[in-house]
Motif scaffolding. Structure first.
Motif, PDB file in Angstrom:
ATOM      1  N   VAL A  16       1.053  -1.379   0.044  1.00 41.91           N
ATOM      2  CA  VAL A  16       0.121   0.001   0.337  1.00 41.91           C
ATOM      3  C   VAL A  16       0.754   1.248  -0.033  1.00 41.91           C
ATOM      4  N   TYR A  17       2.050   1.300   0.760  1.00 44.57           N
ATOM      5  CA  TYR A  17       3.010   2.438   0.642  1.00 44.57           C
ATOM      6  C   TYR A  17       3.473   2.628  -0.538  1.00 44.57           C
ATOM      7  N   LEU A  18       3.812   1.460  -1.428  1.00 41.50           N
ATOM      8  CA  LEU A  18       4.496   1.717  -2.597  1.00 41.50           C
ATOM      9  C   LEU A  18       3.277   2.060  -3.732  1.00 41.50           C
ATOM     10  N   ASP A  19       2.111   1.753  -3.521  1.00 34.35           N
ATOM     11  CA  ASP A  19       1.023   1.987  -4.249  1.00 34.35           C
ATOM     12  C   ASP A  19       0.881   3.530  -4.272  1.00 34.35           C
ATOM     13  N   GLN A  20       0.867   4.055  -2.759  1.00 32.03           N
ATOM     14  CA  GLN A  20       0.722   5.486  -2.670  1.00 32.03           C
ATOM     15  C   GLN A  20       1.878   6.341  -3.182  1.00 32.03           C
ATOM     16  N   LEU A  21       2.975   5.841  -3.047  1.00 31.89           N
ATOM     17  CA  LEU A  21       4.290   6.614  -3.575  1.00 31.89           C
ATOM     18  C   LEU A  21       4.048   6.575  -5.242  1.00 31.89           C
ATOM     19  N   ARG A  22       3.654   5.594  -5.694  1.00 34.65           N
ATOM     20  CA  ARG A  22       3.682   5.539  -7.116  1.00 34.65           C
ATOM     21  C   ARG A  22       2.768   6.408  -7.483  1.00 34.65           C
ATOM     22  N   ALA A  23       1.471   6.708  -6.816  1.00 34.17           N
ATOM     23  CA  ALA A  23       0.422   7.423  -7.306  1.00 34.17           C
ATOM     24  C   ALA A  23       0.803   8.846  -7.150  1.00 34.17           C
ATOM     25  N   ALA A  24       1.623   9.405  -6.075  1.00 34.01           N
ATOM     26  CA  ALA A  24       2.177  10.585  -5.779  1.00 34.01           C
ATOM     27  C   ALA A  24       2.999  11.084  -6.921  1.00 34.01           C
ATOM     28  N   LEU A  25       3.822  10.002  -7.430  1.00 36.61           N
ATOM     29  CA  LEU A  25       4.899  10.235  -8.477  1.00 36.61           C
ATOM     30  C   LEU A  25       4.030  10.473  -9.685  1.00 36.61           C
ATOM     31  N   SER A  26       2.788  10.187  -9.905  1.00 38.08           N
ATOM     32  CA  SER A  26       2.112  10.159 -11.432  1.00 38.08           C
ATOM     33  C   SER A  26       2.534  11.249 -12.291  1.00 38.08           C
ATOM     34  N   GLY A  27       3.051  11.069 -13.492  1.00 37.37           N
ATOM     35  CA  GLY A  27       3.495  12.042 -14.245  1.00 37.37           C
ATOM     36  C   GLY A  27       4.831  12.210 -14.401  1.00 37.37           C
ATOM     37  N   ALA A  28       5.717  11.791 -13.256  1.00 46.81           N
ATOM     38  CA  ALA A  28       7.026  11.891 -13.329  1.00 46.81           C
ATOM     39  C   ALA A  28       7.756  10.778 -14.297  1.00 46.81           C
ATOM     40  N   ASP A  29       9.016  11.024 -14.475  1.00 49.96           N
ATOM     41  CA  ASP A  29       9.798  10.189 -15.281  1.00 49.96           C
ATOM     42  C   ASP A  29       9.715   8.782 -14.875  1.00 49.96           C
ATOM     43  N   LYS A  30       9.249   7.890 -15.563  1.00 39.01           N
ATOM     44  CA  LYS A  30       9.449   6.391 -15.045  1.00 39.01           C
ATOM     45  C   LYS A  30      10.582   5.826 -14.462  1.00 39.01           C
ATOM     46  N   ALA A  31      11.741   6.245 -15.223  1.00 40.57           N
ATOM     47  CA  ALA A  31      12.765   5.744 -14.717  1.00 40.57           C
ATOM     48  C   ALA A  31      13.142   6.241 -13.185  1.00 40.57           C
ATOM     49  N   MET A  32      12.767   7.506 -12.958  1.00 38.50           N
ATOM     50  CA  MET A  32      12.779   8.182 -11.551  1.00 38.50           C
ATOM     51  C   MET A  32      11.804   7.411 -10.672  1.00 38.50           C
ATOM     52  N   ILE A  33      10.699   7.098 -11.162  1.00 42.09           N
ATOM     53  CA  ILE A  33       9.614   6.301 -10.337  1.00 42.09           C
ATOM     54  C   ILE A  33      10.188   4.903  -9.900  1.00 42.09           C
ATOM     55  N   GLN A  34      10.723   4.127 -10.906  1.00 35.60           N
ATOM     56  CA  GLN A  34      11.434   3.023 -10.617  1.00 35.60           C
ATOM     57  C   GLN A  34      12.612   3.051  -9.451  1.00 35.60           C
TER      58      GLN A  34
END
Length: 305
Positions: A16-34
């Protein structure tokens, strides 16, 4: 299935933490999200391992003040990304408005030479990647009937991920395309069969393998284009100089015969080589942009929000 809780609420589990972090980073560079997801999961699971008698909810609540809530971590990564990008980017060449300025200004762009060097290097890297994938796949699949086949297949698929990470670093350094600086996170305490199943079901494993196989053909094409155009352009520029110095008597390019009897062809030949050299630099820069786009789409996992 999306397990994200309501925005602003403290997550109770690592997914759930990772899902929230992924949602908070929505629109950012996908390499940075990884990279952000890898760092967060590694940190949280390390905290779980250090506190074996504590629930996930309690561990996440205890580290929220030190590591940060998902929204806070996302803001930190966005700010850090801007700072690091500005620090690593080479100085941008001055913008030129005239046609001649844009044509010859390619020589002032550092990414041009990075792309040209990548084209020359890709023959060696592409051959190695292709050989590794074909040999590794043949051996690991052929030995599945033996007890060593499963761990060998697991090691091979993990090596594909490692090679894709190495290739991503080369692409980022030479082509300027933002690539992951962390691998996809893998729990080391999971059974071999579970880790193997996760690698098989992860589509990025197969797109990375496709990329490594394609690099054989792409590397050969890039190297051939770079060597051919550089050799022709430099030869055209050098021929008149050699003739003027008296070191050669003739130089043939298709139907053009550069003999001392036709001196009017010398400046034409030099100018053609000079223009072809700058055209080669433009071509290298365009190929670098294309390959950066290809690497981004095949080697980086697309975040699912």
């Amino acid at each position: 299935m999306n397990t994200t809780t309501a925005p602003g609420s403290l997550p109770t589990t690592i997914p759930v933490y990772l899902d929230q972090l992924r949602a908070a980073l929505s629109g950012a560079d996908k390499a940075m999200i990884q990279d952000a997801l890898y760092d967060a999961e590694e940190y949280l699971r390390a905290e779980m391992a250090a506190n074996p008698g504590t629930s996930e909810a309690d561990v996440i609540a205890s580290v929220a003040g030190s590591y940060g809530a998902p929204e806070e971590v996302a803001d930190i990564y966005r700010d850090t990304e801007v700072t690091v990008t500005r620090a690593l980017q080479p100085p941008a060449p001055p913008k030129r408005t005239s046609l001649l300025g844009r044509f010859f200004g390619v020589a002032a762009d550092p990414r041009t030479y990075g792309a040209l060097f990548y084209m020359l290097l890709s023959l060696a890297t592409g051959t190695f990647y292709f050989t590794w994938v074909v040999t590794g796949a043949s051996l690991s699949v052929g030995l599945l009937i033996l007890i060593v086949g499963i761990p060998l297949l697991l090691l091979f698929l993990m090596s594909v991920r490692l090679l894709s990470l190495v290739e991503g670093r080369i692409v980022e350094v030479l082509l300027g395309e933002r690539m992951p600086r962390r691998p996809l996170y893998t729990q080391r305490d999971k059974p071999w069969m579970t880790r193997l199943q996760e690698l098989f079901t992860d589509g990025r494993t197969w797109t990375a393998m496709l990329y490594l196989v394609l690099m054989q053909a792409l590397g050969t094409a890039y190297f051939t284009i770079a060597i051919t155009f550089l050799a022709v352009s430099l030869s055209l520029m050098a021929a008149p100089v050699i003739l003027l110095l008296g070191h050669a008597g003739a130089f043939d390019v298709d139907v053009i015969n550069l003999t001392p009897d036709w001196p009017w062809l010398w400046p034409v030949c030099f100018l053609a080589g000079f223009l072809l050299l700058f055209g080669t630099l433009h071509l290298a820069r365009y190929i670098g942009r294309f390959h950066g786009w290809l690497a981004k789409h095949l080697l980086v996992r697309t975040p699912v929000v």
